[in-house]
Design an enzyme around this catalytic site. Structure first.
Site, PDB file in Angstrom:
ATOM      1  N   GLY A 239       0.830  -1.196   0.000  1.00  0.00           N
ATOM      2  CA  GLY A 239       0.000   0.000   0.000  1.00  0.00           C
ATOM      3  C   GLY A 239       0.863   1.244   0.000  1.00  0.00           C
ATOM      4  O   GLY A 239       2.014   1.229  -0.461  1.00  0.00           O
ATOM      5  N   SER A 240       0.316   2.313   0.535  1.00  0.00           N
ATOM      6  CA  SER A 240       1.007   3.602   0.489  1.00  0.00           C
ATOM      7  C   SER A 240       2.214   3.624   1.448  1.00  0.00           C
ATOM      8  O   SER A 240       2.261   2.865   2.427  1.00  0.00           O
ATOM      9  CB  SER A 240       0.036   4.709   0.884  1.00  0.00           C
ATOM     10  OG  SER A 240      -0.445   4.452   2.188  1.00  0.00           O
ATOM     11  N   GLY A 244       2.857   2.105   5.226  1.00  0.00           N
ATOM     12  CA  GLY A 244       4.022   1.259   5.485  1.00  0.00           C
ATOM     13  C   GLY A 244       4.881   1.766   6.632  1.00  0.00           C
ATOM     14  O   GLY A 244       5.410   0.992   7.432  1.00  0.00           O
ATOM     15  N   GLU A 261       5.707  -3.442   0.454  1.00  0.00           N
ATOM     16  CA  GLU A 261       5.627  -3.079  -0.975  1.00  0.00           C
ATOM     17  C   GLU A 261       4.836  -1.785  -1.032  1.00  0.00           C
ATOM     18  O   GLU A 261       3.606  -1.789  -0.985  1.00  0.00           O
ATOM     19  CB  GLU A 261       4.895  -4.168  -1.763  1.00  0.00           C
ATOM     20  CG  GLU A 261       5.628  -5.484  -1.847  1.00  0.00           C
ATOM     21  CD  GLU A 261       6.823  -5.446  -2.766  1.00  0.00           C
ATOM     22  OE1 GLU A 261       7.079  -4.386  -3.380  1.00  0.00           O
ATOM     23  OE2 GLU A 261       7.514  -6.469  -2.854  1.00  0.00           O
ATOM     24  N   CYS A 295       1.302   0.697  -8.768  1.00  0.00           N
ATOM     25  CA  CYS A 295       2.493   1.131  -8.029  1.00  0.00           C
ATOM     26  C   CYS A 295       3.627   1.413  -9.001  1.00  0.00           C
ATOM     27  O   CYS A 295       4.486   2.244  -8.745  1.00  0.00           O
ATOM     28  CB  CYS A 295       2.892   0.077  -7.013  1.00  0.00           C
ATOM     29  SG  CYS A 295       3.027  -1.568  -7.721  1.00  0.00           S
TER      30      CYS A 295
HETATM   31  P1  NAD Z   1      -3.398   2.296   1.441  1.00  0.00           P
HETATM   32  O1  NAD Z   1      -2.079   2.484   2.073  1.00  0.00           O
HETATM   33  O2  NAD Z   1      -4.449   3.310   1.654  1.00  0.00           O
HETATM   34  O3  NAD Z   1      -4.038   0.901   1.937  1.00  0.00           O
HETATM   35  C1  NAD Z   1      -3.350  -0.321   1.732  1.00  0.00           C
HETATM   36  C2  NAD Z   1      -3.800  -1.334   2.744  1.00  0.00           C
HETATM   37  O4  NAD Z   1      -3.300  -0.946   4.037  1.00  0.00           O
HETATM   38  C3  NAD Z   1      -5.321  -1.441   2.904  1.00  0.00           C
HETATM   39  O5  NAD Z   1      -5.670  -2.799   3.096  1.00  0.00           O
HETATM   40  C4  NAD Z   1      -5.578  -0.642   4.160  1.00  0.00           C
HETATM   41  O6  NAD Z   1      -6.764  -1.024   4.796  1.00  0.00           O
HETATM   42  C5  NAD Z   1      -4.344  -1.024   4.964  1.00  0.00           C
HETATM   43  N1  NAD Z   1      -4.043  -0.122   6.084  1.00  0.00           N
HETATM   44  C6  NAD Z   1      -4.026   1.232   6.082  1.00  0.00           C
HETATM   45  N2  NAD Z   1      -3.695   1.693   7.307  1.00  0.00           N
HETATM   46  C7  NAD Z   1      -3.503   0.612   8.096  1.00  0.00           C
HETATM   47  C8  NAD Z   1      -3.148   0.432   9.464  1.00  0.00           C
HETATM   48  N3  NAD Z   1      -2.965   1.478  10.275  1.00  0.00           N
HETATM   49  N4  NAD Z   1      -3.024  -0.807   9.950  1.00  0.00           N
HETATM   50  C9  NAD Z   1      -3.210  -1.872   9.139  1.00  0.00           C
HETATM   51  N5  NAD Z   1      -3.560  -1.776   7.839  1.00  0.00           N
HETATM   52  C10 NAD Z   1      -3.707  -0.541   7.313  1.00  0.00           C
HETATM   53  O7  NAD Z   1      -3.127   2.069  -0.132  1.00  0.00           O
HETATM   54  P2  NAD Z   1      -4.159   1.925  -1.327  1.00  0.00           P
HETATM   55  O8  NAD Z   1      -4.771   3.244  -1.615  1.00  0.00           O
HETATM   56  O9  NAD Z   1      -5.070   0.750  -1.108  1.00  0.00           O
HETATM   57  O10 NAD Z   1      -3.190   1.502  -2.528  1.00  0.00           O
HETATM   58  C11 NAD Z   1      -2.431   2.415  -3.262  1.00  0.00           C
HETATM   59  C12 NAD Z   1      -1.010   2.461  -2.769  1.00  0.00           C
HETATM   60  O11 NAD Z   1      -0.455   1.149  -2.746  1.00  0.00           O
HETATM   61  C13 NAD Z   1      -0.100   3.257  -3.676  1.00  0.00           C
HETATM   62  O12 NAD Z   1       0.783   4.013  -2.891  1.00  0.00           O
HETATM   63  C14 NAD Z   1       0.643   2.184  -4.466  1.00  0.00           C
HETATM   64  O13 NAD Z   1       1.879   2.605  -4.984  1.00  0.00           O
HETATM   65  C15 NAD Z   1       0.797   1.135  -3.420  1.00  0.00           C
HETATM   66  N6  NAD Z   1       1.026  -0.184  -3.998  1.00  0.00           N
HETATM   67  C16 NAD Z   1       2.294  -0.684  -3.949  1.00  0.00           C
HETATM   68  C17 NAD Z   1       2.571  -1.920  -4.541  1.00  0.00           C
HETATM   69  C18 NAD Z   1       3.961  -2.462  -4.540  1.00  0.00           C
HETATM   70  O14 NAD Z   1       4.104  -3.637  -4.826  1.00  0.00           O
HETATM   71  N7  NAD Z   1       4.986  -1.696  -4.247  1.00  0.00           N
HETATM   72  C19 NAD Z   1       1.535  -2.642  -5.152  1.00  0.00           C
HETATM   73  C20 NAD Z   1       0.261  -2.112  -5.156  1.00  0.00           C
HETATM   74  C21 NAD Z   1       0.014  -0.870  -4.575  1.00  0.00           C
END
Ligand code: NAD
Length: 504
Positions: A239-240, A244, A261, A295
């Protein structure tokens, strides 16, 4: 209700937790998954609560104790069947991804194919969990490393790969002997439910219910419980970067392991000798594919000054003819953003870009139709445009001009993220410079291929604020196992290492 949902066994209202016996009634808040193309409600999901979380983890742990004793190639055989089950449902699952997150048809199908490929790769890995053997310095001793399963692995996934990111992790973790508890994004719960149902059925039939767990719930409830839980030795989080940073700090504070990631800010360099036809296609797909919500999406473009003007003209022409529309319609290349928040972020980014001195070459607005559609946008930017350092999860591409390749590479590297990068060139020297120690600092570096669309055979991931994790192929399986160094003495003496003597 869509036939696709019915065929995938999803009811109008469905539960958000599954453990050893499959899905069971949960009592948390009700959320609605909507189609970003039309705004229509697809189905409702009753979220899991804290007690559901505990139940799923307990059952996953119990299942792990049995699963780990199954020989790895036998686990691989079960994962092979999961790949087959996904193949049987590929069409519907691909369509559900298009309905729920707005990917065009070929990308929805491609994502499921990636999961099938992951299953097949993991089957092979299940016979290759190699440890090294070393020569002991002590006589009649043997020393080697072996790899054991870790335990229950927590997998947090982003909305934009609602099926494949789980598979990158789960298929490998399963052959490694771990059980897997999945906490998907609340923006794509139905794809998670359908994927879980398909793969879990195979495990249930094999007598291993509970090895796969699913918990759909709020971050502050189940997300927080998952990252703090000492029963989970590994948290894989996609995720973001913001997410992370938080997750890694919490997991580190309990000395757990993280596999991160995170966000990217990926660049393409088009050198003066590039095959421009290739480069145009690579850049257009990288920047506009998945409506800029990968991503690995291309967000920055460095053009050599000799070809810059002609290249920009061609790119603007290509952008102006991109078919934007319903992702399930044949011919559509650009679907919607995931939700209204994403559109608002796009609009705010455009306003900031203008304030900061960026010139909008095309796009820069919403598309006038229902749904969360925006126009793919090209921005001519000064090298120090602050917005270009950020990942805006939308189809915005910043275009810069350069005269010296080393400076272009330095500018490409001058962002916090380090996921994917590419150069288009027919020059051996330019390509090798880009790939050298002084070249791209990203986890992925391509030549004459764009930044997005990685194959699963390689280790996938990035450096710096992208989190340093590696998933999918190569030796990524090591992240899901614990290493044990074993020394066996088959002699009748007890020599100590480093010549230490301690005779009693
Ligand atoms: P996001 O960070 O908003 O959410 C990702 C996940 O994290 C979700 O399941 C969310 O519920 C969870 N999450 C958020 N806060 C949390 C916490 N405090 N505790 C536990 N879990 C939590 O990201 P998004 O909007 O779903 O996805 C887009 C982002 O993901 C972009 O930044 C993109 O670059 C990244 N991404 C990276 C990869 C990679 O492989 N590097 C792949 C796909 C997406």
């Amino acid at each position: 209700m869509h036939d696709v949902l019915k065929r995938l066994g999803i009811d109008e209202e469905t539960y958000g937790a599954a453990g050893a016996g499959g899905f069971y009634p949960t009592a948390g808040p009700l959320i609605t998954s909507t189609n970003p193309t039309t705004g229509e409600a697809l189905a409702k999901v009753r979220l899991g609560r804290r007690d559901d979380y505990d139940r799923v983890i307990t059952e996953a742990h119990d299942a792990f104790l049995r699963w780990r004793m199954l020989p790895a190639p036998k686990r691989g055989e079960i994962v092979r069947q999961m790949g087959e089950a996904l193949r049987e449902h590929k069409d519907d699952l691909g369509a559900l991804i298009s309905l729920e997150v707005g990917k065009i048809r070929s990308e929805g199908l491609g994502e499921v194919q990636e999961s099938i490929d992951m299953a097949e790769l993991a089957v092979g890995m299940s016979r290759q969990l190699y440890g090294l053997s070393m020569h002991s310095e002590r006589p009649q001793h043997r020393m080697y490393e072996q790899w054991h399963p870790l335990g229950v692995v927590g997998v947090i996934t982003a909305f934009n790969f609602p099926n494949a990111v789980w598979a990158w992790n789960a298929m490998v973790a399963l052959i490694a002997g771990d059980s897997v508890v999945w906490k998907p994004s609340l923006k794509a719960p139905l794809t998670a439910i359908a994927t879980h149902k398909i793969c879990d059925q195979v495990l249930q039939d094999a007598g291993f219910g509970g090895v796969l767990g699913l918990i759909i719930g709020e971050d502050k409830v189940v997300g927080d419980a998952l990252i703090r839980d000492r029963r989970l030795p590994l948290i894989s989080a996609t995720g973001s970067t913001r997410m992370g940073r938080h997750v890694s700090a919490v997991v580190a504070s309990r000395l757990g392991r993280c596999l991160l990631e995170l966000g990217g800010n990926n660049a393409v360099i088009v050198h003066r000798d590039a095959d421009l036809d290739l480069a145009i296609r690579g850049v257009a797909f990288g920047a506009c594919g998945t409506a800029g919500q990968r991503c690995t999406s291309t967000r920055r473009l460095f053009l050599h000054q000799d070809i810059a003007e002609a290249f920009v003209d061609r790119l603007v022409a290509a952008y102006n003819t991109l078919p934007i529309g319903d992702p399930l319609d044949e011919g559509t290349l650009v679907g919607p953003l995931i939700d209204q928040d994403a559109v608002t972020m796009y609009e705010r980014a455009i306003a900031s870009i203008k304030e900061q001195g960026g010139e909008i070459l095309c796009g820069g607005q919403r598309v006038d139709r229902p749904g969360h559609f925006v126009k793919p946008t090209l921005v001519r930017a000064p090298l120090d445009l602050p917005m270009a350092k950020e990942e805006t999860f939308a189809p915005i591409l910043y275009v810069f001009t350069y005269d010296d390749l080393d400076r272009a590479i330095a500018a490409q590297n001058d962002v916090d993220q380090g996921l994917s990068s590419a150069i288009f060139t027919d020059s051996f020297r330019a390509a090798e410079t880009f790939l050298s120690h002084a070249g791209s600092d990203c986890g992925i570096a391509n030549v004459n291929i764009g930044t997005s669309g990685a194959e699963i055979g390689g280790a996938f991931g990035g450096e710096k604020d992208t989190g340093g994790g590696r998933e999918a192929g190569s030796d990524s399986w090591k992240a899901y196992m614990r290493r044990q160094t074993c020394t066996l003495n088959w002699g009748s003496e007890l020599p100590l290492a480093q010549g230490v003597s301690f005779d009693v």
